[in-house]
Design a protein around this motif. Structure first.
Motif, mmCIF file in Angstrom:
data_model
loop_
_atom_site.group_PDB
_atom_site.id
_atom_site.type_symbol
_atom_site.label_atom_id
_atom_site.label_comp_id
_atom_site.label_asym_id
_atom_site.label_seq_id
_atom_site.Cartn_x
_atom_site.Cartn_y
_atom_site.Cartn_z
ATOM 1 N N HIS A 171 0.824 -1.210 0.000
ATOM 2 C CA HIS A 171 0.000 0.000 0.000
ATOM 3 C C HIS A 171 0.862 1.265 0.000
ATOM 4 O O HIS A 171 0.537 2.244 -0.685
ATOM 5 N N LEU A 172 1.965 1.257 0.731
ATOM 6 C CA LEU A 172 2.868 2.412 0.720
ATOM 7 C C LEU A 172 3.466 2.611 -0.675
ATOM 8 O O LEU A 172 3.618 3.741 -1.136
ATOM 9 N N LYS A 173 3.767 1.514 -1.351
ATOM 10 C CA LYS A 173 4.284 1.598 -2.718
ATOM 11 C C LYS A 173 3.249 2.241 -3.637
ATOM 12 O O LYS A 173 3.582 3.100 -4.458
ATOM 13 N N LYS A 174 1.998 1.846 -3.501
ATOM 14 C CA LYS A 174 0.938 2.424 -4.328
ATOM 15 C C LYS A 174 0.791 3.922 -4.070
ATOM 16 O O LYS A 174 0.581 4.706 -4.993
ATOM 17 N N LEU A 175 0.903 4.336 -2.813
ATOM 18 C CA LEU A 175 0.825 5.758 -2.475
ATOM 19 C C LEU A 175 2.015 6.526 -3.059
ATOM 20 O O LEU A 175 1.866 7.653 -3.529
ATOM 21 N N ARG A 176 3.193 5.904 -3.049
ATOM 22 C CA ARG A 176 4.375 6.529 -3.657
ATOM 23 C C ARG A 176 4.197 6.660 -5.161
ATOM 24 O O ARG A 176 4.492 7.695 -5.754
ATOM 25 N N GLU A 177 3.722 5.599 -5.802
ATOM 26 C CA GLU A 177 3.532 5.612 -7.251
ATOM 27 C C GLU A 177 2.518 6.665 -7.681
ATOM 28 O O GLU A 177 2.612 7.208 -8.779
ATOM 29 N N ALA A 178 1.555 6.951 -6.819
ATOM 30 C CA ALA A 178 0.546 7.972 -7.127
ATOM 31 C C ALA A 178 1.074 9.384 -6.867
ATOM 32 O O ALA A 178 0.384 10.358 -7.139
ATOM 33 N N GLY A 179 2.298 9.489 -6.341
ATOM 34 C CA GLY A 179 2.883 10.789 -6.072
ATOM 35 C C GLY A 179 2.427 11.411 -4.769
ATOM 36 O O GLY A 179 2.659 12.585 -4.524
ATOM 37 N N LEU A 180 1.787 10.630 -3.911
ATOM 38 C CA LEU A 180 1.260 11.157 -2.653
ATOM 39 C C LEU A 180 2.276 11.104 -1.525
ATOM 40 O O LEU A 180 2.200 11.887 -0.587
ATOM 41 N N LEU A 181 3.210 10.169 -1.594
ATOM 42 C CA LEU A 181 4.254 10.037 -0.578
ATOM 43 C C LEU A 181 5.615 10.027 -1.253
ATOM 44 O O LEU A 181 5.747 9.585 -2.395
ATOM 45 N N SER A 182 6.610 10.482 -0.527
ATOM 46 C CA SER A 182 7.992 10.287 -0.948
ATOM 47 C C SER A 182 8.654 9.460 0.149
ATOM 48 O O SER A 182 8.151 9.390 1.270
ATOM 49 N N SER A 183 9.752 8.823 -0.181
ATOM 50 C CA SER A 183 10.403 7.960 0.806
ATOM 51 C C SER A 183 11.910 8.100 0.729
ATOM 52 O O SER A 183 12.464 8.523 -0.286
ATOM 53 N N GLU A 184 12.545 7.712 1.840
ATOM 54 C CA GLU A 184 14.000 7.748 1.924
ATOM 55 C C GLU A 184 14.442 6.599 2.824
ATOM 56 O O GLU A 184 13.916 6.435 3.932
ATOM 57 N N ARG A 219 7.129 10.546 3.823
ATOM 58 C CA ARG A 219 6.615 11.881 4.126
ATOM 59 C C ARG A 219 5.641 12.301 3.022
ATOM 60 O O ARG A 219 5.757 11.875 1.876
ATOM 61 N N VAL A 220 4.696 13.138 3.434
ATOM 62 C CA VAL A 220 3.766 13.752 2.498
ATOM 63 C C VAL A 220 4.297 15.154 2.235
ATOM 64 O O VAL A 220 4.516 15.915 3.173
ATOM 65 N N GLU A 221 4.534 15.459 1.000
ATOM 66 C CA GLU A 221 5.005 16.794 0.661
ATOM 67 C C GLU A 221 3.880 17.799 0.900
ATOM 68 O O GLU A 221 2.738 17.538 0.528
ATOM 69 N N PRO A 222 4.189 18.926 1.537
ATOM 70 C CA PRO A 222 3.144 19.922 1.804
ATOM 71 C C PRO A 222 2.389 20.355 0.544
ATOM 72 O O PRO A 222 1.196 20.614 0.594
ATOM 73 N N SER A 223 3.080 20.402 -0.574
ATOM 74 C CA SER A 223 2.414 20.820 -1.807
ATOM 75 C C SER A 223 1.341 19.826 -2.245
ATOM 76 O O SER A 223 0.366 20.208 -2.885
ATOM 77 N N VAL A 224 1.504 18.554 -1.880
ATOM 78 C CA VAL A 224 0.497 17.554 -2.226
ATOM 79 C C VAL A 224 -0.785 17.834 -1.464
ATOM 80 O O VAL A 224 -1.876 17.855 -2.034
ATOM 81 N N LEU A 225 -0.663 18.069 -0.157
ATOM 82 C CA LEU A 225 -1.847 18.376 0.645
ATOM 83 C C LEU A 225 -2.498 19.668 0.179
ATOM 84 O O LEU A 225 -3.731 19.757 0.095
ATOM 85 N N ALA A 226 -1.690 20.662 -0.132
ATOM 86 C CA ALA A 226 -2.232 21.933 -0.592
ATOM 87 C C ALA A 226 -2.984 21.764 -1.908
ATOM 88 O O ALA A 226 -4.068 22.320 -2.081
#
Length: 120
Positions: A79-92, A101-108
């Protein structure tokens, strides 16, 4: 070893995605990009994971901090992979753990999409 680079939506691309729905009809391309985000959030486990990451102290969460959502660890990773692929999460990756993390620009951008356009 061959590495495949997956196309991800950059936070800036998401922010520039779409105007408020009440402003004008979405173009086919805007609707496609937006649907990918909402489809990813259409699963209750993914929505919960997204919420856990977004609300976590410091704006990021280790996978070890967000794994207790009622499904197995491999399912959480899926599920985390799917969220990353949709551009909603980034990972490190840091050592053996992955931080999300969720980029603030995504929420905005998501908030802007669902708000009423300003009166002219």
């Amino acid at each position: 070893m061959t590495t495949k680079v997956l196309p991800l939506l950059e936070p800036e691309a998401v922010a520039a995605c779409c105007p408020p729905l009440s402003e004008r009809p979405l173009t086919a391309e805007e609707a496609e990009r937006t649907a990918v985000m909402f489809k990813a959030l259409g699963d209750p486990v993914r929505l919960r994971l997204f919420s856990l990451v977004a609300s976590h102290e410091g704006g990021e969460a280790c996978v070890c901090d967000i794994s207790d959502v009622g499904v197995s660890q491999p399912t959480v990773s899926h599920h985390l992979k799917k969220l990353r692929e949709a551009g909603l999460l980034s990972s490190e990756r840091r050592g053996t753990w992955v931080y999300y993390r969720v980029e603030p620009s995504v929420l905005a951008a998501m908030g802007q999409l669902l708000t009423r356009a300003a009166a002219a």
